[in-house]
Design an enzyme around this catalytic site. Structure first.
Site, PDB file in Angstrom:
ATOM      1  N   ASP B 105     -19.466  59.790  37.109  1.00  0.00           N
ATOM      2  CA  ASP B 105     -20.100  58.464  37.107  1.00  0.00           C
ATOM      3  C   ASP B 105     -20.698  58.258  35.727  1.00  0.00           C
ATOM      4  OD1 ASP B 105     -21.438  56.045  37.769  1.00  0.00           O
ATOM      5  OD2 ASP B 105     -21.619  56.705  39.844  1.00  0.00           O
ATOM      6  N   TRP B 139     -24.343  26.044  21.910  1.00  0.00           N
ATOM      7  CA  TRP B 139     -24.716  27.436  22.227  1.00  0.00           C
ATOM      8  C   TRP B 139     -25.528  28.054  21.113  1.00  0.00           C
ATOM      9  CZ3 TRP B 139     -23.050  32.531  20.623  1.00  0.00           C
ATOM     10  CH2 TRP B 139     -22.232  32.536  19.503  1.00  0.00           C
ATOM     11  N   SER B 168     -30.094  43.144  30.141  1.00  0.00           N
ATOM     12  CA  SER B 168     -29.026  43.751  30.932  1.00  0.00           C
ATOM     13  C   SER B 168     -28.041  44.481  30.027  1.00  0.00           C
ATOM     14  CB  SER B 168     -28.312  42.652  31.740  1.00  0.00           C
ATOM     15  OG  SER B 168     -27.012  43.036  32.071  1.00  0.00           O
ATOM     16  N   HIS B 252     -22.927  37.147  14.742  1.00  0.00           N
ATOM     17  CA  HIS B 252     -21.663  37.664  14.215  1.00  0.00           C
ATOM     18  C   HIS B 252     -21.267  39.011  14.810  1.00  0.00           C
ATOM     19  CE1 HIS B 252     -18.077  37.022  12.054  1.00  0.00           C
ATOM     20  NE2 HIS B 252     -18.055  38.320  11.906  1.00  0.00           N
ATOM     21  N   GLU B 254     -21.883  39.820  17.611  1.00  0.00           N
ATOM     22  CA  GLU B 254     -21.457  39.406  18.938  1.00  0.00           C
ATOM     23  C   GLU B 254     -19.944  39.160  18.998  1.00  0.00           C
ATOM     24  OE1 GLU B 254     -22.880  39.160  21.811  1.00  0.00           O
ATOM     25  OE2 GLU B 254     -21.424  37.949  22.910  1.00  0.00           O
ATOM     26  N   TYR B 256     -17.715  40.698  17.382  1.00  0.00           N
ATOM     27  CA  TYR B 256     -17.045  41.992  17.477  1.00  0.00           C
ATOM     28  C   TYR B 256     -17.342  42.669  18.808  1.00  0.00           C
ATOM     29  CZ  TYR B 256     -16.200  40.873  12.712  1.00  0.00           C
ATOM     30  OH  TYR B 256     -15.803  40.196  11.590  1.00  0.00           O
ATOM     31  N   SER B 267      -5.030  49.196  22.214  1.00  0.00           N
ATOM     32  CA  SER B 267      -4.717  50.530  21.710  1.00  0.00           C
ATOM     33  C   SER B 267      -4.442  51.524  22.825  1.00  0.00           C
ATOM     34  CB  SER B 267      -5.874  51.050  20.849  1.00  0.00           C
ATOM     35  OG  SER B 267      -6.242  50.091  19.901  1.00  0.00           O
ATOM     36  N   HIS B 301     -22.129  34.019   6.705  1.00  0.00           N
ATOM     37  CA  HIS B 301     -20.967  33.161   6.443  1.00  0.00           C
ATOM     38  C   HIS B 301     -20.909  32.012   7.460  1.00  0.00           C
ATOM     39  CE1 HIS B 301     -18.092  35.940   8.953  1.00  0.00           C
ATOM     40  NE2 HIS B 301     -18.634  35.043   9.716  1.00  0.00           N
ATOM     41  N   HIS B 302     -21.756  32.067   8.470  1.00  0.00           N
ATOM     42  CA  HIS B 302     -21.907  30.904   9.346  1.00  0.00           C
ATOM     43  C   HIS B 302     -22.866  29.886   8.743  1.00  0.00           C
ATOM     44  CE1 HIS B 302     -19.919  32.976  12.743  1.00  0.00           C
ATOM     45  NE2 HIS B 302     -20.426  34.045  12.183  1.00  0.00           N
ATOM     46  N   THR B 325      -9.233  45.359   9.893  1.00  0.00           N
ATOM     47  CA  THR B 325      -8.486  44.650  10.926  1.00  0.00           C
ATOM     48  C   THR B 325      -6.991  44.760  10.644  1.00  0.00           C
ATOM     49  OG1 THR B 325     -10.344  43.135  10.944  1.00  0.00           O
ATOM     50  CG2 THR B 325      -8.446  42.518  12.251  1.00  0.00           C
ATOM     51  N   LYS B 328      -5.602  48.070  11.744  1.00  0.00           N
ATOM     52  CA  LYS B 328      -5.306  48.127  13.174  1.00  0.00           C
ATOM     53  C   LYS B 328      -3.945  47.500  13.468  1.00  0.00           C
ATOM     54  CE  LYS B 328     -10.024  48.290  14.848  1.00  0.00           C
ATOM     55  NZ  LYS B 328     -10.128  49.081  16.057  1.00  0.00           N
ATOM     56  N   ARG B 447     -16.423  18.938  14.941  1.00  0.00           N
ATOM     57  CA  ARG B 447     -16.564  19.379  16.319  1.00  0.00           C
ATOM     58  C   ARG B 447     -17.793  18.721  16.951  1.00  0.00           C
ATOM     59  NH1 ARG B 447     -18.637  25.543  15.333  1.00  0.00           N
ATOM     60  NH2 ARG B 447     -18.261  25.695  17.550  1.00  0.00           N
TER      61      ARG B 447
END
Lengths: 312, 553
Positions: B105, B139, B168, B252, B254, B256, B267, B301-302, B325, B328, B447
């Site tokens: 467990d 958001w 949580s 950011h 987040e 990932y 993978s 960068h946001h 990236t 991968k 947007r």
């Protein structure tokens, strides 16, 4: 970023870019008359001919914007090459190595290859480093370049849901305090779908905008200038642009600011310097153009104090 | 391996079954509850998305007014991110990670149950915001829009719900980290862990570093709203930019947090259905850790258009993230190279992931170019990018994972033909919905607007995008039908239907409450493969043997 001006290969590329996905569907809808403040005459596309031939699918009319938009084509081409290579390889693998028998045989169990892995780490590293150098160079030396003399200085204040354009006298700069004096006519203000205010600026001369907001964060966005900047309460953002082609260019608030965010339009009318002087003189004499949807009486939000920019 | 049947055979009344699920601390049951709950919110968030897309299909305001529209996009994002992708990947990890580690467990089963029930509590708070004026803030909850200008209680409920969800996830992250560090089977060094465990580990680290920051920020926002605070109010000496820094320092990583588990799933699946080991395991681990670390260096960068950040720094690190990236991608392709590829539904979704996530990677690299970002920031280019990353990325990987592990969870395989039908509808729908948005963004369509001019030339592309959104929604129906009909079929209890590599396939399907009756020796990253194919599994050369022995110690 200079792009060789051979229209032949660019024309071919434009056709090539029209082929995939929905591009062909779009070709049919290019001829629409356009009165939307943020649109231009071109159909949305990934790649396209613009009047100044920079290969960006939206017209770009400022010196700074043209320099910035010039970055799009080379990066787009690099992206296309990577896309074709990877998707091609993927497709090849799917076709070539699809298992044909149901037998229990195992392929050769390769665990890795250091040389290969170093190569495919190093090459992207070089590519992104070059892109970084080139794009940061354009950013620093052209997009964010500052000039000493300005054809117009406009203090822009965004509010829910409109804009105030307060013209300052470019000649009145006090080098000690960095302050200007007002040009002498009441600010132009307006908002919403119907009363969008128009900013008149001279063509060919750098225009300094000092941008802030009265209530929440907004953003000053003119697609034809290839630029947006946030309007932030308690902070003044300065930027410059030099319009090269006379015309009326639509703009819109780009940062979500509440209920009528989508209606927060404005426009920039770039005119020849002489015409601009005449416009200023007319304004100073107290007359207003009959067509202009002027809402000067509109309550002007109290000027927020010029706060230091160190709050960032 | 027939122990599960003995367990399932015991007769239990319906009432005690319900009670058993409500009080369980079994990681498998908790994992299933996570997945079912999050799938519900996937559909709810999807309905909101259909509301957005229906309104935008043609110019003019037809279906909703501006106020309602402003609720839709914010809640859509919050549900999809916090109530769908995060709990879904947490649920998958809950079910799979202890099994892959050969553990009975999680380390803290009761805290695990607490994490799940806190998710439910947080979700109820967030959904109840609808009844109290909603949260028309987007958001991102940018101050001062989210402080002075949205007085409705709904925003407070949303903030509280997010704080509860944050705790949580913090508990969950600690639980996963301890489980991964302390509960691995004998012989399983860190460098022999399945890649899904690695991505779960890095995700947990990201959660642990970023969530306390946003939790503090949300509480500051709550104080500003309710108790006269001025953290983000310039009139009181605060700064609206501060909120953006706090939000994106979490926001950011987040991204990932949402996508690394997806990388882990892919993978796992690519090697199994190529019948080869993962190419460049070590590089993969390093790339995962690098993405996690770089994820903390790019938040601003946001904020390129705020005029308040040092642009070259954040541009540089944003570019740099493309490198791990890319590693991968190349490793996945090299894993397929020379393999014997089987295209069962999990593999189909995995290959679809590679094909489409690439687009999300490329259009994201454009955004690292600051002058270009000035043009397309807050336009549909960014909307397109995030959806190629989170739909073509996270959602494809989630479906791949559900098809892959469903036989383990339910003892039956989902129907292949229906799965393939679902895949193609989703594949076409995703591209139709999100590819045209690139062009809209380049043409300056911003947007978070409910309407656009009919003269802008945007109508056709918006209509296409809306059709795509409905196709995506439609693709969920065959999946639901597939699950429903498959569960009505008799169980086959195949322990290892895909001829897979890791330890979860070394026990029965479904596994008994104690997971394993016995564990094979772990000598490589493919312990179950080594049992089935003695002699081949551990790589063709002695160097590799020595290498992985050295890494494991």
């Amino acid at each position: 970023m200079p792009i060789p001006a051979s229209s032949g290969w660019r024309g071919r590329l434009a056709k090539f870019a029209l082929i995939p996905v929905v591009g062909t569907l779009l070709a049919a809808c290019t001829e629409q008359e356009n009165t939307n403040p943020t649109g231009d005459g071109n159909a949305p596309n990934l790649f396209g001919e613009t009047s100044n031939g920079i290969g960006f699918p939206h017209e770009v009319v400022t010196t700074e914007g043209i320099a910035a938009a010039g970055l799009y084509l080379p990066i787009f081409l690099i992206a296309v090459v990577i896309f074709v290579l990877i998707e091609g390889l993927l497709l090849f693998l799917i076709l070539r190595y699809r298992r044909r028998s149901t037998g229990d045989d195992l392929p050769q169990q390769t665990h890795g290859n250091n040389l290969l892995e170093v190569i495919w780490t190093a090459i992207p590293m070089v590519v992104v480093f070059v892109l970084f150098i080139v794009s940061t160079n354009v950013l620093v030396s052209q997009v964010e370049a500052k000039s000493d003399e300005h054809g117009a200085v406009v203090d822009v204040q965004a509010f829910r849901f409109g804009w105030i354009f307060d013209y300052q006298d470019p000649a009145s700069l006090d080098p000690e305090s960095g302050q200007y004096e007002q040009l002498g006519f009441p600010p132009i203000s307006g908002g919403g779908r119907e009363g969008a205010p128009e900013m008149v600026v001279p063509v060919g001369e750098p225009v300094l905008i000092r941008l802030t907001a009265a209530d929440v964060i907004h953003a000053w966005y003119v697609p034809a200038f290839f630029f947006k900047r946030d309007a932030i309460p308690g902070r003044t953002n300065e930027f410059e642009f030099t319009v090269e082609t006379p015309g009326v260019y639509g703009g819109q608030c780009a940062e979500f600011c509440g209920l009528a965010h989508g209606d927060m339009y404005f426009s920039v009318n770039a005119v020849e310097p002489a015409e601009y002087e005449a416009w200023v003189a007319q304004r100073l004499s107290g007359e207003t153009a009959p067509a202009a949807a002027d809402t000067n009486e509109m309550a002007e939000p109290e000027t927020t104090e010029e706060m230091s920019e160190e709050d960032a | 391996m027939g122990t599960a049947t003995a367990h399932a055979g015991t007769h239990i009344s319906r009432r005690s079954t319900v009670l058993e699920w409500l009080t369980t601390t079994d990681h498998k049951k908790i994992g299933v509850m996570y997945m079912v709950t999050s799938f519900f919110f996937f559909m709810l968030g999807g309905v909101l998305a259909l509301g957005i897309r229906t309104e935008l299909a043609v110019p003019g305001l037809q279906w909703v007014d501006q106020a309602t529209y402003n609720q839709l996009f914010g809640m859509h994002a919050i549900m999809m991110i916090f109530l769908f992708v995060m709990p879904m990947t947490t649920g998958l990890a809950n079910y799979v990670v202890p099994l892959q580690l050969g553990a009975a467990d999680m380390s803290f089963p009761r805290i695990n149950a607490l994490s799940f029930w806190m998710l439910v509590a947080g979700a109820i708070l967030i959904v109840s915001a609808f009844a109290f004026g909603g949260a028309p803030t987007g958001w991102t909850l940018y101050a001062p829009l989210s402080t002075e200008f949205t007085p409705m209680t709904g925003v407070d409920l949303l903030l509280l719900g997010l704080v509860v969800l944050g705790f949580s996830s913090i508990f969950g992250a600690i639980n996963f980290m301890v489980t991964i560090f302390k509960m691995r089977a004998p012989g399983m060094g860190l460098m022999r862990m399945p890649m899904f465990c690695w991505t779960t580990l890095v995700t947990s680290v990201l959660l642990l570093f970023s969530l306390p920051v946003i939790a503090a920020g949300l509480i500051m926002l709550f104080i500003d709203r309710n108790y006269g605070g001025g953290f983000f109010d310039p009139a009181m000496g605060g700064s609206p930019i501060l909120w953006q820094h706090i939000f994106w320092f979490f926001g950011h990583p987040e991204v990932y947090i949402l996508i690394l588990p997806a990388f882990g799933v892919i993978s796992e699946i690519i090697p199994v259905f190529s019948r080869k080991p993962l190419f460049g395991y070590r590089a993969f681990v390093i790339a995962t850790a690098a993405i996690g670390a770089l994820g903390f260096t790019v938040w601003a960068h946001h904020m390129f258009t705020t005029g308040a950040v040092y642009l070259p720094f954040f541009s540089f690190f944003t570019f740099l993230i493309a490198v791990p990236t890319g590693v991968k991608f190349f490793n996945w392709l090299a894993t397929m190279w020379g393999g014997h590829l089987r295209f069962d539904t999990p593999m189909l979704f995995a290959v679809g992931f590679i094909a489409l996530f690439l687009i999300g990677g490329l259009d994201g690299a454009f955004l690292a170019v600051v002058p270009f970002d000035f043009m397309v920031q807050d336009t549909y280019w960014v909307v397109s990018h995030i959806h190629y990353v989170l739909v073509a990325g996270a959602v494809f990987a989630i479906f791949a994972a559900l098809f892959y592990w469903f036989p383990k969870i339910a003892g039956r395989r989902l129907d292949e033909r229906m799965g393939k039908f679902q895949f193609w509808v989703l594949f076409i729908g995703t591209n139709l919905a999100f590819f045209p948005q690139h062009m809209l963004g380049l043409d300056g369509m911003i947007r978070r607007i409910s309407d656009y001019s009919g003269n802008a030339g945007w109508t056709e592309l918006n209509l296409l995008s809306t059709i795509g959104a409905f196709l995506i929604a439609f693709s969920v129906l065959p999946f639901l039908w597939n699950v429903f009909t498959t569960l009505r079929k008799p169980a086959e209890h195949e322990a290892d239907p895909w001829d897979a590599n890791s330890l979860e396939w070394a026990t029965t399907s479904p596994p008994p409450p104690w997971n394993f009756d016995g564990l094979p020796a772990v000598r490589s990253e493919r312990p179950w493969f080594d049992v089935k194919y003695p002699g081949v599994g551990h790589g063709p050369t002695p160097e590799h043997q020595a290498e992985s022995e050295g890494a494991a110690s």
